[in-house]
Design a protein around this motif. Structure first.
Motif, PDB file in Angstrom:
ATOM      1  N   SER A 117       0.834  -1.199   0.000  1.00  0.00           N
ATOM      2  CA  SER A 117       0.000   0.000   0.000  1.00  0.00           C
ATOM      3  C   SER A 117       0.870   1.250   0.000  1.00  0.00           C
ATOM      4  O   SER A 117       2.054   1.189   0.293  1.00  0.00           O
ATOM      5  N   VAL A 118       0.241   2.366  -0.307  1.00  0.00           N
ATOM      6  CA  VAL A 118       0.834   3.671  -0.033  1.00  0.00           C
ATOM      7  C   VAL A 118       0.184   4.116   1.270  1.00  0.00           C
ATOM      8  O   VAL A 118      -1.043   4.155   1.376  1.00  0.00           O
ATOM      9  N   ILE A 119       0.998   4.391   2.275  1.00  0.00           N
ATOM     10  CA  ILE A 119       0.464   4.809   3.576  1.00  0.00           C
ATOM     11  C   ILE A 119       0.770   6.283   3.788  1.00  0.00           C
ATOM     12  O   ILE A 119       1.923   6.707   3.687  1.00  0.00           O
ATOM     13  N   VAL A 120      -0.277   7.049   4.062  1.00  0.00           N
ATOM     14  CA  VAL A 120      -0.152   8.474   4.360  1.00  0.00           C
ATOM     15  C   VAL A 120      -0.572   8.670   5.804  1.00  0.00           C
ATOM     16  O   VAL A 120      -1.674   8.277   6.191  1.00  0.00           O
ATOM     17  N   VAL A 121       0.313   9.257   6.608  1.00  0.00           N
ATOM     18  CA  VAL A 121       0.027   9.470   8.024  1.00  0.00           C
ATOM     19  C   VAL A 121       0.080  10.958   8.341  1.00  0.00           C
ATOM     20  O   VAL A 121       1.118  11.600   8.174  1.00  0.00           O
ATOM     21  N   GLU A 122      -1.054  11.500   8.766  1.00  0.00           N
ATOM     22  CA  GLU A 122      -1.096  12.872   9.272  1.00  0.00           C
ATOM     23  C   GLU A 122      -0.739  12.829  10.752  1.00  0.00           C
ATOM     24  O   GLU A 122      -1.144  11.919  11.459  1.00  0.00           O
ATOM     25  N   TRP A 123       0.027  13.809  11.207  1.00  0.00           N
ATOM     26  CA  TRP A 123       0.433  13.905  12.611  1.00  0.00           C
ATOM     27  C   TRP A 123       1.254  12.691  13.052  1.00  0.00           C
ATOM     28  O   TRP A 123       1.122  12.222  14.171  1.00  0.00           O
ATOM     29  N   GLY A 124       2.103  12.176  12.201  1.00  0.00           N
ATOM     30  CA  GLY A 124       2.832  10.947  12.501  1.00  0.00           C
ATOM     31  C   GLY A 124       4.199  11.121  13.136  1.00  0.00           C
ATOM     32  O   GLY A 124       4.847  10.138  13.488  1.00  0.00           O
ATOM     33  N   GLU A 125       4.658  12.362  13.306  1.00  0.00           N
ATOM     34  CA  GLU A 125       5.993  12.568  13.863  1.00  0.00           C
ATOM     35  C   GLU A 125       6.117  11.919  15.237  1.00  0.00           C
ATOM     36  O   GLU A 125       5.246  12.066  16.082  1.00  0.00           O
ATOM     37  N   GLY A 126       7.211  11.200  15.413  1.00  0.00           N
ATOM     38  CA  GLY A 126       7.458  10.529  16.682  1.00  0.00           C
ATOM     39  C   GLY A 126       6.628   9.274  16.877  1.00  0.00           C
ATOM     40  O   GLY A 126       6.652   8.670  17.944  1.00  0.00           O
ATOM     41  N   LYS A 127       5.874   8.879  15.834  1.00  0.00           N
ATOM     42  CA  LYS A 127       4.979   7.734  15.972  1.00  0.00           C
ATOM     43  C   LYS A 127       5.215   6.646  14.933  1.00  0.00           C
ATOM     44  O   LYS A 127       4.991   5.483  15.217  1.00  0.00           O
ATOM     45  N   VAL A 128       5.634   7.009  13.732  1.00  0.00           N
ATOM     46  CA  VAL A 128       5.722   5.995  12.669  1.00  0.00           C
ATOM     47  C   VAL A 128       7.089   5.893  11.994  1.00  0.00           C
ATOM     48  O   VAL A 128       7.267   5.084  11.096  1.00  0.00           O
ATOM     49  N   GLU A 129       8.044   6.686  12.424  1.00  0.00           N
ATOM     50  CA  GLU A 129       9.352   6.677  11.772  1.00  0.00           C
ATOM     51  C   GLU A 129      10.019   5.304  11.805  1.00  0.00           C
ATOM     52  O   GLU A 129      10.785   4.973  10.915  1.00  0.00           O
ATOM     53  N   GLU A 130       9.704   4.520  12.811  1.00  0.00           N
ATOM     54  CA  GLU A 130      10.333   3.205  12.951  1.00  0.00           C
ATOM     55  C   GLU A 130       9.784   2.179  11.959  1.00  0.00           C
ATOM     56  O   GLU A 130      10.348   1.096  11.821  1.00  0.00           O
ATOM     57  N   LEU A 131       8.712   2.510  11.255  1.00  0.00           N
ATOM     58  CA  LEU A 131       8.168   1.579  10.269  1.00  0.00           C
ATOM     59  C   LEU A 131       9.161   1.327   9.139  1.00  0.00           C
ATOM     60  O   LEU A 131       9.277   0.218   8.644  1.00  0.00           O
ATOM     61  N   THR A 132       9.860   2.381   8.708  1.00  0.00           N
ATOM     62  CA  THR A 132      10.804   2.256   7.606  1.00  0.00           C
ATOM     63  C   THR A 132      11.753   3.459   7.586  1.00  0.00           C
ATOM     64  O   THR A 132      11.362   4.563   7.944  1.00  0.00           O
ATOM     65  N   GLU A 133      12.979   3.209   7.143  1.00  0.00           N
ATOM     66  CA  GLU A 133      13.941   4.304   6.987  1.00  0.00           C
ATOM     67  C   GLU A 133      13.621   5.112   5.739  1.00  0.00           C
ATOM     68  O   GLU A 133      14.034   6.254   5.614  1.00  0.00           O
ATOM     69  N   ASP A 134      12.919   4.492   4.795  1.00  0.00           N
ATOM     70  CA  ASP A 134      12.559   5.144   3.536  1.00  0.00           C
ATOM     71  C   ASP A 134      11.184   5.770   3.686  1.00  0.00           C
ATOM     72  O   ASP A 134      10.178   5.064   3.776  1.00  0.00           O
ATOM     73  N   ARG A 135      11.150   7.082   3.701  1.00  0.00           N
ATOM     74  CA  ARG A 135       9.864   7.763   3.833  1.00  0.00           C
ATOM     75  C   ARG A 135       9.957   9.159   3.235  1.00  0.00           C
ATOM     76  O   ARG A 135      11.033   9.707   3.064  1.00  0.00           O
ATOM     77  N   LEU A 136       8.800   9.681   2.937  1.00  0.00           N
ATOM     78  CA  LEU A 136       8.687  11.028   2.420  1.00  0.00           C
ATOM     79  C   LEU A 136       8.008  11.864   3.496  1.00  0.00           C
ATOM     80  O   LEU A 136       6.932  11.496   3.985  1.00  0.00           O
ATOM     81  N   GLN A 137       8.651  12.942   3.879  1.00  0.00           N
ATOM     82  CA  GLN A 137       8.084  13.834   4.897  1.00  0.00           C
ATOM     83  C   GLN A 137       7.678  15.135   4.230  1.00  0.00           C
ATOM     84  O   GLN A 137       8.467  15.730   3.503  1.00  0.00           O
TER      85      GLN A 137
END
Length: 173
Positions: A117-137
């Motif tokens: 999937s493509v996962i979009v997280v609003e207000w995710g700082e400090g909560k989802v970074e551990e899911l993957t090192e590859d992310r778009l902020q």
């Protein structure tokens, strides 16, 4: 005798800055961003209330060709929008009401959804970074206290190997 290849050096962030002057431009940015996304991508959206996070996600949904109206999932926490074609589904998460880190997010099984999937997280700082090192902020700034000002300043940062070669400048087109 051949030398073994040197390990790849860690990739630094790739970044671009944009100015958006209307909600329609924010949706169009989402549609352009969708062209860069693929299954397995995590997009984190940051910005104060009313900054345009859901508007951007609505454009992403249009660009990805998913089913259902993309609206803020504030009270349901997460919505899955299946693809109407052969593209990936969009998982739209609003982590505003979640106080903890990844522990609380684990109940949503995002790690299971991430690969397809493509996962979009609003207000995710400090909560989802551990899911993957590859992310778009995507950080969205707007004039605080001026509810009539439509101007938004965005910083789009690609982190990790996935985004190392990405041409984020195409978003400014």
């Amino acid at each position: 005798m051949e030398r073994p290849a040197a390990p790849a050096a860690p990739q630094g962030p790739v970044e671009t800055r944009l100015t958006i002057t209307s909600p329609e431009q924010m949706r169009e940015l989402g549609r352009r961003l969708a062209k860069l996304l693929r299954a397995g991508d995590l997009v984190m959206l940051s910005g104060e209330l009313g900054a345009g996070k859901t508007t951007l996600t609505r454009g992403l949904g249009e660009g990805l060709g998913v089913r259902g109206a993309v609206t803020s999932p504030t009270f349901v926490i997460a919505r899955v929008h299946p693809s109407l074609g052969d593209g990936p589904p969009l998982v739209h998460v609003d982590a505003y009401r979640l106080g903890g880190g990844l522990d609380e997010m684990e109940d949503l099984d995002l790690d299971v959804s991430l690969s397809d999937s493509v996962i979009v997280v609003e207000w995710g700082e400090g909560k989802v970074e551990e899911l993957t090192e590859d992310r778009l902020q995507v950080l969205i700034h707007r004039a605080v206290g001026d509810s009539t000002d439509e101007v938004r300043h965005l910083t789009v940062t690609g982190l990790g190997e996935r985004w190392a070669e990405a041409d984020l400048e195409t978003l400014a087109a």
